[in-house]
Motif scaffolding. Structure first.
Motif, PDB file in Angstrom:
ATOM      1  N   PHE A 103     -88.183  22.466  14.785  1.00 34.25           N
ATOM      2  CA  PHE A 103     -89.139  23.553  14.588  1.00 34.25           C
ATOM      3  C   PHE A 103     -90.524  23.175  15.113  1.00 34.25           C
ATOM      4  O   PHE A 103     -90.946  22.016  15.042  1.00 34.25           O
ATOM      5  CB  PHE A 103     -89.245  23.903  13.102  1.00 34.25           C
ATOM      6  N   GLY A 104     -91.236  24.198  15.617  1.00 31.83           N
ATOM      7  CA  GLY A 104     -92.653  24.105  15.922  1.00 31.83           C
ATOM      8  C   GLY A 104     -93.090  22.858  16.649  1.00 31.83           C
ATOM      9  O   GLY A 104     -92.536  22.469  17.677  1.00 31.83           O
ATOM     10  N   ALA A 105     -94.115  22.186  16.099  1.00 37.86           N
ATOM     11  CA  ALA A 105     -94.680  20.990  16.712  1.00 37.86           C
ATOM     12  C   ALA A 105     -93.927  19.726  16.316  1.00 37.86           C
ATOM     13  O   ALA A 105     -94.374  18.621  16.632  1.00 37.86           O
ATOM     14  CB  ALA A 105     -96.157  20.856  16.335  1.00 37.86           C
ATOM     15  N   GLY A 106     -92.777  19.896  15.625  1.00 34.58           N
ATOM     16  CA  GLY A 106     -91.965  18.743  15.280  1.00 34.58           C
ATOM     17  C   GLY A 106     -91.669  18.636  13.808  1.00 34.58           C
ATOM     18  O   GLY A 106     -91.976  17.618  13.175  1.00 34.58           O
ATOM     19  N   THR A 107     -91.036  19.659  13.248  1.00 34.08           N
ATOM     20  CA  THR A 107     -90.681  19.623  11.829  1.00 34.08           C
ATOM     21  C   THR A 107     -89.197  19.926  11.655  1.00 34.08           C
ATOM     22  O   THR A 107     -88.538  20.438  12.558  1.00 34.08           O
ATOM     23  CB  THR A 107     -91.501  20.634  11.005  1.00 34.08           C
ATOM     24  N   MET A 108     -88.708  19.591  10.458  1.00 29.84           N
ATOM     25  CA  MET A 108     -87.322  19.886  10.103  1.00 29.84           C
ATOM     26  C   MET A 108     -87.266  20.149   8.602  1.00 29.84           C
ATOM     27  O   MET A 108     -88.237  19.922   7.878  1.00 29.84           O
ATOM     28  CB  MET A 108     -86.404  18.720  10.472  1.00 29.84           C
ATOM     29  N   MET A 109     -86.130  20.644   8.161  1.00 32.20           N
ATOM     30  CA  MET A 109     -85.953  20.916   6.737  1.00 32.20           C
ATOM     31  C   MET A 109     -86.090  19.632   5.924  1.00 32.20           C
ATOM     32  O   MET A 109     -85.821  18.540   6.416  1.00 32.20           O
ATOM     33  CB  MET A 109     -84.614  21.602   6.487  1.00 32.20           C
ATOM     34  N   GLY A 110     -86.525  19.772   4.672  1.00 26.67           N
ATOM     35  CA  GLY A 110     -86.790  18.614   3.838  1.00 26.67           C
ATOM     36  C   GLY A 110     -85.588  18.075   3.089  1.00 26.67           C
ATOM     37  O   GLY A 110     -85.752  17.238   2.185  1.00 26.67           O
ATOM     38  N   ASP A 111     -84.392  18.503   3.418  1.00 27.50           N
ATOM     39  CA  ASP A 111     -83.172  18.071   2.755  1.00 27.50           C
ATOM     40  C   ASP A 111     -82.959  16.571   2.987  1.00 27.50           C
ATOM     41  O   ASP A 111     -82.753  16.136   4.133  1.00 27.50           O
ATOM     42  CB  ASP A 111     -81.994  18.865   3.320  1.00 27.50           C
ATOM     43  N   PRO A 112     -82.963  15.727   1.940  1.00 27.50           N
ATOM     44  CA  PRO A 112     -82.752  14.294   2.122  1.00 27.50           C
ATOM     45  C   PRO A 112     -81.411  13.973   2.792  1.00 27.50           C
ATOM     46  O   PRO A 112     -81.303  12.986   3.523  1.00 27.50           O
ATOM     47  CB  PRO A 112     -82.813  13.737   0.697  1.00 27.50           C
ATOM     48  N   ALA A 113     -80.413  14.808   2.550  1.00 27.94           N
ATOM     49  CA  ALA A 113     -79.110  14.570   3.171  1.00 27.94           C
ATOM     50  C   ALA A 113     -79.193  14.717   4.688  1.00 27.94           C
ATOM     51  O   ALA A 113     -78.516  13.995   5.435  1.00 27.94           O
ATOM     52  CB  ALA A 113     -78.071  15.540   2.599  1.00 27.94           C
ATOM     53  N   MET A 114     -80.035  15.655   5.164  1.00 25.00           N
ATOM     54  CA  MET A 114     -80.198  15.841   6.601  1.00 25.00           C
ATOM     55  C   MET A 114     -80.861  14.609   7.221  1.00 25.00           C
ATOM     56  O   MET A 114     -80.433  14.123   8.280  1.00 25.00           O
ATOM     57  CB  MET A 114     -81.038  17.092   6.862  1.00 25.00           C
ATOM     58  N   ALA A 115     -81.896  14.089   6.557  1.00 18.49           N
ATOM     59  CA  ALA A 115     -82.562  12.882   7.053  1.00 18.49           C
ATOM     60  C   ALA A 115     -81.597  11.704   7.071  1.00 18.49           C
ATOM     61  O   ALA A 115     -81.606  10.884   8.009  1.00 18.49           O
ATOM     62  CB  ALA A 115     -83.784  12.569   6.194  1.00 18.49           C
ATOM     63  N   ALA A 116     -80.751  11.617   6.063  1.00 17.61           N
ATOM     64  CA  ALA A 116     -79.782  10.531   5.999  1.00 17.61           C
ATOM     65  C   ALA A 116     -78.778  10.611   7.141  1.00 17.61           C
ATOM     66  O   ALA A 116     -78.353   9.580   7.696  1.00 17.61           O
ATOM     67  CB  ALA A 116     -79.059  10.552   4.654  1.00 17.61           C
ATOM     68  N   VAL A 117     -78.379  11.821   7.513  1.00 15.66           N
ATOM     69  CA  VAL A 117     -77.455  12.010   8.631  1.00 15.66           C
ATOM     70  C   VAL A 117     -78.065  11.492   9.924  1.00 15.66           C
ATOM     71  O   VAL A 117     -77.413  10.783  10.706  1.00 15.66           O
ATOM     72  CB  VAL A 117     -77.067  13.501   8.764  1.00 15.66           C
ATOM     73  N   LEU A 118     -79.335  11.830  10.165  1.00 13.00           N
ATOM     74  CA  LEU A 118     -80.004  11.378  11.388  1.00 13.00           C
ATOM     75  C   LEU A 118     -80.145   9.862  11.407  1.00 13.00           C
ATOM     76  O   LEU A 118     -79.904   9.211  12.432  1.00 13.00           O
ATOM     77  CB  LEU A 118     -81.367  12.041  11.515  1.00 13.00           C
ATOM     78  N   THR A 119     -80.538   9.299  10.282  1.00 11.07           N
ATOM     79  CA  THR A 119     -80.692   7.844  10.196  1.00 11.07           C
ATOM     80  C   THR A 119     -79.380   7.133  10.470  1.00 11.07           C
ATOM     81  O   THR A 119     -79.321   6.137  11.216  1.00 11.07           O
ATOM     82  CB  THR A 119     -81.230   7.458   8.808  1.00 11.07           C
ATOM     83  N   ALA A 120     -78.306   7.638   9.886  1.00 13.53           N
ATOM     84  CA  ALA A 120     -76.995   7.021  10.080  1.00 13.53           C
ATOM     85  C   ALA A 120     -76.520   7.156  11.523  1.00 13.53           C
ATOM     86  O   ALA A 120     -75.921   6.222  12.086  1.00 13.53           O
ATOM     87  CB  ALA A 120     -75.977   7.656   9.130  1.00 13.53           C
ATOM     88  N   ALA A 121     -76.789   8.297  12.140  1.00  9.04           N
ATOM     89  CA  ALA A 121     -76.372   8.504  13.523  1.00  9.04           C
ATOM     90  C   ALA A 121     -77.075   7.525  14.456  1.00  9.04           C
ATOM     91  O   ALA A 121     -76.443   6.901  15.325  1.00  9.04           O
ATOM     92  CB  ALA A 121     -76.653   9.942  13.947  1.00  9.04           C
ATOM     93  N   VAL A 122     -78.393   7.389  14.294  1.00 10.64           N
ATOM     94  CA  VAL A 122     -79.144   6.456  15.134  1.00 10.64           C
ATOM     95  C   VAL A 122     -78.674   5.024  14.884  1.00 10.64           C
ATOM     96  O   VAL A 122     -78.532   4.224  15.827  1.00 10.64           O
ATOM     97  CB  VAL A 122     -80.658   6.596  14.871  1.00 10.64           C
ATOM     98  N   ALA A 123     -78.404   4.688  13.632  1.00 14.40           N
ATOM     99  CA  ALA A 123     -77.981   3.331  13.290  1.00 14.40           C
ATOM    100  C   ALA A 123     -76.658   2.962  13.951  1.00 14.40           C
ATOM    101  O   ALA A 123     -76.434   1.794  14.309  1.00 14.40           O
ATOM    102  CB  ALA A 123     -77.869   3.190  11.775  1.00 14.40           C
ATOM    103  N   ARG A 124     -75.764   3.944  14.137  1.00 12.07           N
ATOM    104  CA  ARG A 124     -74.477   3.633  14.768  1.00 12.07           C
ATOM    105  C   ARG A 124     -74.547   3.680  16.290  1.00 12.07           C
ATOM    106  O   ARG A 124     -73.564   3.438  16.980  1.00 12.07           O
ATOM    107  CB  ARG A 124     -73.389   4.585  14.281  1.00 12.07           C
ATOM    108  N   GLY A 125     -75.737   4.015  16.835  1.00 11.93           N
ATOM    109  CA  GLY A 125     -75.907   4.005  18.282  1.00 11.93           C
ATOM    110  C   GLY A 125     -75.934   5.361  18.950  1.00 11.93           C
ATOM    111  O   GLY A 125     -75.910   5.444  20.184  1.00 11.93           O
ATOM    112  N   CYS A 126     -75.983   6.440  18.178  1.00 12.87           N
ATOM    113  CA  CYS A 126     -76.099   7.785  18.745  1.00 12.87           C
ATOM    114  C   CYS A 126     -77.571   8.027  19.095  1.00 12.87           C
ATOM    115  O   CYS A 126     -78.434   8.044  18.214  1.00 12.87           O
ATOM    116  CB  CYS A 126     -75.617   8.823  17.735  1.00 12.87           C
ATOM    117  N   ALA A 127     -77.864   8.197  20.371  1.00 11.01           N
ATOM    118  CA  ALA A 127     -79.241   8.358  20.833  1.00 11.01           C
ATOM    119  C   ALA A 127     -79.700   9.793  20.607  1.00 11.01           C
ATOM    120  O   ALA A 127     -79.058  10.738  21.082  1.00 11.01           O
ATOM    121  CB  ALA A 127     -79.354   8.000  22.307  1.00 11.01           C
TER     122      ALA A 127
END
Length: 292
Positions: A213-237
């Protein structure tokens, strides 16, 4: 005498009516080139066989066009292409051929040749632009010559279908680059998107561009943030761009965007989604080839 190569991939410009609608037809572009090209111009045509609707154009085709351009010893290259994925191919060739010393001009149309629309004028403009024109990758369309990086197809049917979002130039010197066999996609964050759905999509990918969204925002759902963190950690760019057409991302401007950067998502700035996808694809391809 100028010598140009025409890479005819397909697209509306070279289509004819069929029982299920417009479809690629052999020989139409070649006949038009013969009628429109000046006598002082030598034209060599490399036609895809079979011709391809641009909906089916992908990285293997970008590599094929890149190789044809890199091997050409003439004055320039004209690429006929459908409009639906023109923005992707424009971004791909602009990056893969960065620093090239001759003009590479993309051309397409909203109406096929011989049907009283824009095809003949667009092809004539492209022929003019490719003869001793400015080096780089361009789109000839609706009376204008536009940089092919940052294209936006903003109208589905009008002749003036494209505009450009200015992009930072890809660096030279010229060295043709290629797209590896990777699994990448553009994913759009939307209100109510389940974290589990995003996780399932990312699990199938080597990398993704996230339209946030906009200038760089996303929903505040902690589960969504956890998904992104896990994806990057496994090597998904992951690389983020704005869903807005202009303005880009401003890292740190909103607390609602902090989860993106904390997870390790890259900042695409003012890149269009197509440009971000291409740059991510080439960066991962270079890494796979040991050039990263």
């Amino acid at each position: 005498m100028a010598r140009i190569l025409v890479v005819h991939t397909g697209g509306t410009i070279g289509m004819a009516p069929g029982p299920e609608g417009l479809r690629p037809a052999a020989g139409l572009v070649e006949a038009a080139l013969q009628a429109l090209a000046p006598e002082a111009l030598t034209v060599e045509v490399l036609a895809f066989d079979p011709l391809v609707d641009s909906a089916d154009i992908g990285p293997a085709d970008w590599n094929r066009i890149t190789d044809a351009v890199a091997d050409w010893q003439g004055d320039g290259v004209l690429v006929t292409h459908g409009t639906d994925t023109m923005a992707f191919t424009g971004a791909a060739l602009s990056a893969a051929l960065a620093g090239i010393a001759m003009p590479v001009v993309l051309c397409g149309s909203m109406t096929p040749l011989g049907m009283g629309g824009d095809a003949e004028a667009n092809l004539a403009l492209a022929l003019q632009a490719v003869q001793g024109g400015q080096a780089g990758v361009w789109l000839a369309f609706a009376g204008r010559l536009m940089p092919a990086s940052g294209l936006v197809k903003h109208h589905a049917s009008e002749a003036d279908a494209f505009r450009v979002v200015p992009q930072q130039s890809d660096p030279g010197p010229f060295r043709p680059r290629h797209f590896a066999d990777l699994r990448l996609a553009i994913l759009t964050l939307t209100p109510g998107l389940p974290a589990s759905a995003l996780a399932a999509m990312l699990a199938e990918l080597d990398g993704a561009v996230l339209r946030v969204f906009g200038a760089g925002t996303m929903m505040g759902d902690p589960a969504m943030a956890a998904v992104l963190t896990a994806a990057v950690a496994r090597g998904c760019a992951l690389r983020a761009v704005s869903q807005c057409e202009a303005g880009g991302l401003a890292e740190g401007a909103y607390a609602a965007g902090e989860a993106l950067w904390r997870a390790g998502v890259g900042n695409g700035g003012a890149e269009t989604a197509e440009v971000a996808l291409v740059r991510l694809w080439l960066a991962l391809s270079d890494q796979r080839a040991g050039r990263g």
